[in-house]
Design a protein around this motif. Structure first.
Motif, PDB file in Angstrom:
ATOM      1  N   PRO A 193      -2.334  -2.725  -0.305  1.00  0.00           N
ATOM      2  CA  PRO A 193      -3.460  -2.386   0.572  1.00  0.00           C
ATOM      3  C   PRO A 193      -4.797  -2.499  -0.154  1.00  0.00           C
ATOM      4  O   PRO A 193      -4.894  -2.257  -1.358  1.00  0.00           O
ATOM      5  CB  PRO A 193      -3.166  -0.935   0.988  1.00  0.00           C
ATOM      6  CG  PRO A 193      -1.698  -0.763   0.749  1.00  0.00           C
ATOM      7  CD  PRO A 193      -1.350  -1.635  -0.413  1.00  0.00           C
ATOM      8  N   GLN A 212     -16.817   5.938   1.955  1.00  0.00           N
ATOM      9  CA  GLN A 212     -15.525   5.417   2.387  1.00  0.00           C
ATOM     10  C   GLN A 212     -15.718   4.196   3.274  1.00  0.00           C
ATOM     11  O   GLN A 212     -16.697   4.095   4.017  1.00  0.00           O
ATOM     12  CB  GLN A 212     -14.746   6.482   3.155  1.00  0.00           C
ATOM     13  CG  GLN A 212     -14.235   7.615   2.293  1.00  0.00           C
ATOM     14  CD  GLN A 212     -13.378   8.572   3.079  1.00  0.00           C
ATOM     15  OE1 GLN A 212     -13.352   8.529   4.306  1.00  0.00           O
ATOM     16  NE2 GLN A 212     -12.673   9.449   2.377  1.00  0.00           N
ATOM     17  N   ARG A 213     -14.746   3.317   3.174  1.00  0.00           N
ATOM     18  CA  ARG A 213     -14.721   2.154   4.033  1.00  0.00           C
ATOM     19  C   ARG A 213     -13.684   2.357   5.131  1.00  0.00           C
ATOM     20  O   ARG A 213     -12.681   3.051   4.908  1.00  0.00           O
ATOM     21  CB  ARG A 213     -14.342   0.903   3.230  1.00  0.00           C
ATOM     22  CG  ARG A 213     -15.490   0.300   2.449  1.00  0.00           C
ATOM     23  CD  ARG A 213     -14.999  -0.929   1.727  1.00  0.00           C
ATOM     24  NE  ARG A 213     -16.081  -1.730   1.201  1.00  0.00           N
ATOM     25  CZ  ARG A 213     -15.896  -2.869   0.532  1.00  0.00           C
ATOM     26  NH1 ARG A 213     -14.671  -3.316   0.324  1.00  0.00           N
ATOM     27  NH2 ARG A 213     -16.923  -3.551   0.075  1.00  0.00           N
ATOM     28  N   PRO A 214     -13.884   1.761   6.270  1.00  0.00           N
ATOM     29  CA  PRO A 214     -12.836   1.857   7.303  1.00  0.00           C
ATOM     30  C   PRO A 214     -11.576   1.157   6.844  1.00  0.00           C
ATOM     31  O   PRO A 214     -11.616   0.142   6.147  1.00  0.00           O
ATOM     32  CB  PRO A 214     -13.471   1.152   8.517  1.00  0.00           C
ATOM     33  CG  PRO A 214     -14.550   0.292   7.946  1.00  0.00           C
ATOM     34  CD  PRO A 214     -15.065   1.007   6.732  1.00  0.00           C
ATOM     35  N   ALA A 215     -10.452   1.718   7.220  1.00  0.00           N
ATOM     36  CA  ALA A 215      -9.170   1.158   6.811  1.00  0.00           C
ATOM     37  C   ALA A 215      -9.003  -0.239   7.399  1.00  0.00           C
ATOM     38  O   ALA A 215      -9.082  -0.438   8.614  1.00  0.00           O
ATOM     39  CB  ALA A 215      -8.028   2.055   7.266  1.00  0.00           C
ATOM     40  N   VAL A 216      -8.779  -1.200   6.507  1.00  0.00           N
ATOM     41  CA  VAL A 216      -8.595  -2.585   6.922  1.00  0.00           C
ATOM     42  C   VAL A 216      -7.111  -2.924   6.823  1.00  0.00           C
ATOM     43  O   VAL A 216      -6.481  -2.703   5.787  1.00  0.00           O
ATOM     44  CB  VAL A 216      -9.424  -3.540   6.042  1.00  0.00           C
ATOM     45  CG1 VAL A 216      -9.209  -4.988   6.473  1.00  0.00           C
ATOM     46  CG2 VAL A 216     -10.893  -3.166   6.116  1.00  0.00           C
ATOM     47  N   ARG A 217      -6.575  -3.453   7.892  1.00  0.00           N
ATOM     48  CA  ARG A 217      -5.166  -3.799   7.902  1.00  0.00           C
ATOM     49  C   ARG A 217      -4.915  -4.991   6.989  1.00  0.00           C
ATOM     50  O   ARG A 217      -5.618  -5.998   7.044  1.00  0.00           O
ATOM     51  CB  ARG A 217      -4.716  -4.141   9.328  1.00  0.00           C
ATOM     52  CG  ARG A 217      -3.223  -4.425   9.445  1.00  0.00           C
ATOM     53  CD  ARG A 217      -2.857  -4.717  10.885  1.00  0.00           C
ATOM     54  NE  ARG A 217      -1.433  -5.000  11.012  1.00  0.00           N
ATOM     55  CZ  ARG A 217      -0.841  -5.331  12.158  1.00  0.00           C
ATOM     56  NH1 ARG A 217      -1.575  -5.398  13.267  1.00  0.00           N
ATOM     57  NH2 ARG A 217       0.458  -5.577  12.184  1.00  0.00           N
ATOM     58  N   THR A 218      -3.913  -4.867   6.127  1.00  0.00           N
ATOM     59  CA  THR A 218      -3.591  -5.943   5.214  1.00  0.00           C
ATOM     60  C   THR A 218      -2.997  -7.119   5.988  1.00  0.00           C
ATOM     61  O   THR A 218      -2.366  -6.956   7.026  1.00  0.00           O
ATOM     62  CB  THR A 218      -2.584  -5.466   4.157  1.00  0.00           C
ATOM     63  OG1 THR A 218      -1.415  -4.963   4.816  1.00  0.00           O
ATOM     64  CG2 THR A 218      -3.191  -4.370   3.309  1.00  0.00           C
ATOM     65  N   SER A 228      -9.496  -4.197  -5.836  1.00  0.00           N
ATOM     66  CA  SER A 228     -10.866  -4.035  -5.359  1.00  0.00           C
ATOM     67  C   SER A 228     -11.711  -5.275  -5.627  1.00  0.00           C
ATOM     68  O   SER A 228     -12.523  -5.685  -4.790  1.00  0.00           O
ATOM     69  CB  SER A 228     -11.508  -2.812  -6.011  1.00  0.00           C
ATOM     70  OG  SER A 228     -11.546  -2.964  -7.421  1.00  0.00           O
ATOM     71  N   PRO A 275      -8.965  -1.790  -0.972  1.00  0.00           N
ATOM     72  CA  PRO A 275      -9.683  -0.559  -1.345  1.00  0.00           C
ATOM     73  C   PRO A 275     -10.204   0.168  -0.117  1.00  0.00           C
ATOM     74  O   PRO A 275     -10.567  -0.448   0.894  1.00  0.00           O
ATOM     75  CB  PRO A 275     -10.816  -1.072  -2.230  1.00  0.00           C
ATOM     76  CG  PRO A 275     -11.042  -2.483  -1.795  1.00  0.00           C
ATOM     77  CD  PRO A 275      -9.683  -3.007  -1.387  1.00  0.00           C
ATOM     78  N   CYS A 276     -10.243   1.492  -0.212  1.00  0.00           N
ATOM     79  CA  CYS A 276     -10.734   2.314   0.898  1.00  0.00           C
ATOM     80  C   CYS A 276     -12.017   3.049   0.545  1.00  0.00           C
ATOM     81  O   CYS A 276     -12.482   3.883   1.326  1.00  0.00           O
ATOM     82  CB  CYS A 276      -9.662   3.322   1.311  1.00  0.00           C
ATOM     83  SG  CYS A 276      -9.145   4.442  -0.005  1.00  0.00           S
ATOM     84  N   GLY A 277     -12.598   2.783  -0.610  1.00  0.00           N
ATOM     85  CA  GLY A 277     -13.824   3.450  -1.009  1.00  0.00           C
ATOM     86  C   GLY A 277     -14.668   2.555  -1.889  1.00  0.00           C
ATOM     87  O   GLY A 277     -14.194   1.573  -2.466  1.00  0.00           O
TER      88      GLY A 277
END
Length: 542
Positions: free
Chosen positions: A14, A290-296, A409, A16-18
């Protein structure tokens, strides 16, 4: 295969989320530094007291006790500062619990190894998968005493975990231990004290969406002005309205500055942290959000344009490019780095090597990078590699978790995906099947280069082995195609040639391609004979 462990499936890591960016607070006045030190010391003392209360609660903590702690902190600071302190306390307590579980796991691995070796006769040789007996009675006795010590430590650690007790040091256990080794650290007592005090400060604030510029406690305007909401006991130090203090420094994030500006202008949450580099005497401000969750992307999409297999080693990355069928393309690449020296030097070396790797991946046009999902936690035990101190230092010095997180990242910024594979047998099978066939007088293939091919093929879903077992009948293809990765419809695959019937000599084949005639033999033995053998009657003897 018998004796081999089952391989785990490959997966896309997955993204990065931040995001975190940092800039230096330049041109601070003496009054600015006094205010920052006073605020950091005051809030650091509150954080230490809150952590003590949280550790005393143990497993009996709940929402009610959390509310009580936050209410008590609000009276001596503010509601937002109290929320930031209690959240940091919970994160630190949870991290201590995870470290405690890892410590228990390490003790259990050492106990298993000691018990196994102590149960064997003296001098019994070991295997590749299990160590043998000890060499002498004195060594056997010393290891039996160490087993008793580890069992006592394990019992104490399990008791603490069941009771919810953790050991936490605000400022870091390593820095605390350095106090007793100032000569080796080349520090004076005053220098150590300055670092210890600075590490225990608390100058951080969580963001809040909907508030002005995304943060009410530490506010940064689009033009770079930094202001701090002072706690109630320090409100007399304010130099503007509403108990705020404006610093003379201005910040401008060179990296992701546009993204940060878009967030604060939309009043979206941004968290800030101010810290002091005691050695350099510099103040820094770190912004994170934080970044919005991006689907892999699906694994099949990541494999579409081939893969770059990367073998992680102690001093370099060994990378090889593979096409969609798992065939090596071009030459092996190596990206060296040096993991000696300070933590900052090691981090810079890793970042430089990863930057070169990613730039090469972008140039060749692949969509993903395959790496090993390494975890040396069970391998670091002293009992497993006791005599091999250099090997233990080698695997302990490889930052596998940080390396994977940094690669993910950095690759995400260039539109690349990272595929993690099981690391089992990659070096062994890579050297067995790929090192010798790819070695030429002008190309020197190392074991690490071959491991990169094995990792890339595993990430692509192909077996490491180049071919399947030959057909059982004979050398023809009646039992099926030999190559494992190319399907029947793939052009250029190894297969039987089209029939040559109903074709004039030298003419085109039924497939439309002209075939080459058999060349004349260059030896007398293989030359076809056009002369008939006739027995001479004069040479017959009777």
């Amino acid at each position: 295969m018998d004796g081999l462990r089952k391989l785990t499936a490959s997966f896309v890591v997955p993204g990065p989320c931040g995001v975190a960016v940092r800039d230096r607070l330049k041109h601070l006045t003496a009054q600015d530094e006094r205010v920052l030190r006073a605020v950091g010391a005051h809030q650091g003392a509150l954080a230490s007291g809150d952590l003590k209360v949280r550790c005393a609660d143990g497993l009996e903590h709940g929402a009610q006790t959390w509310a009580v702690r936050k209410r008590e902190l609000t009276g001596v600071s503010s509601s937002r500062i109290a929320g930031a302190i209690t959240k940091a306390t919970h994160d630190q307590w949870a991290l201590a619990r995870r470290c405690q579980a890892a410590h228990i796991q390490n003790l259990e691995a050492g106990i298993r190894t000691l018990r196994h070796r102590l149960s064997l006769p003296l001098g019994e040789k070991g295997t590749k998968r299990a160590a043998g007996g000890y060499r002498s009675k004195s060594e056997w006795f010393r290891k039996s005493r160490r087993l008793a010590m580890l069992e006592a430590r394990h019992t104490a650690a399990v008791t603490d975990r069941q009771a919810g007790r953790v050991r936490v040091v605000r400022g870091g256990k390593r820095l605390l231990t350095t106090r007793h080794h100032l000569t080796e650290a080349r520090l004076t007592e005053d220098q150590w004290r300055q670092r210890w005090v600075a590490e225990r400060w608390f100058l951080a604030a969580d963001g809040e969406s909907g508030k002005r510029f995304g943060n009410e406690t530490i506010r940064v305007t689009p033009d770079g002005e930094v202001s701090i909401r002072l706690p109630a006991p320090l409100a007399h130090l304010a130099n503007t309205r509403h108990g705020r203090y404006i610093l003379t420094a201005r910040i401008a994030f060179a990296h992701r500055g546009a993204e940060w500006a878009d967030r604060i202008e939309a009043n979206r949450a941004v968290a800030y942290r101010i810290h002091l580099d005691v050695e350099g005497g510099r103040w820094y401000l770190t912004a994170s959000w934080q970044r919005p969750a991006v689907r892999t992307i699906p694994l099949e999409t990541a494999r579409a344009r081939g893969m770059i297999g990367v073998d992680t080693n102690a001093d370099h990355f060994a990378a090889y490019r593979l096409d969609g069928h798992g065939n090596p393309v071009g030459e092996p690449h190596r990206f060296p780095y040096d993991l000696s020296g300070t933590a900052g030097h090691r981090d810079a070396q890793i970042r430089h090597a990863l930057t070169r790797l990613i730039n090469w991946a972008v140039r060749v046009g692949v969509a993903a990078i395959g790496i090993e999902d390494l975890d040396f936690t069970p391998e670091k035990t002293r009992e497993k590699h006791g005599r091999h101190k250099r090997f233990r230092q080698l695997i302990s010095g490889m930052p596998t978790a940080k390396l994977k997180a940094r690669l993910v990242s950095m690759a995400a910024e260039h539109g690349l995906s990272v595929v993690a594979v099981d690391p089992a047998y990659t070096s062994l099978w890579g050297a067995q099947h790929w090192q010798k066939p790819l070695a030429t007088p002008r190309r020197k293939m190392s074991r690490h280069d071959a491991a990169g091919i094995a990792i890339g093929r595993r990430a692509l879903g192909h077996p490491v082995r180049r071919r399947t077992t030959p057909p059982p009948h004979d050398r023809s293809d009646r039992a099926g195609h030999r190559t494992a990765q190319a399907g029947p419809g793939t052009r250029g695959r190894e297969g039987t040639r089209p029939p040559t019937t109903d074709r004039p000599p030298g003419g085109p084949s039924p497939s439309g391609k002209r075939k080459r005639e058999p060349s004349a033999s260059k030896t007398v033995r293989d030359a076809p004979s056009t002369q008939q053998w006739v027995q001479d009657s004069l040479t017959r003897t009777g």
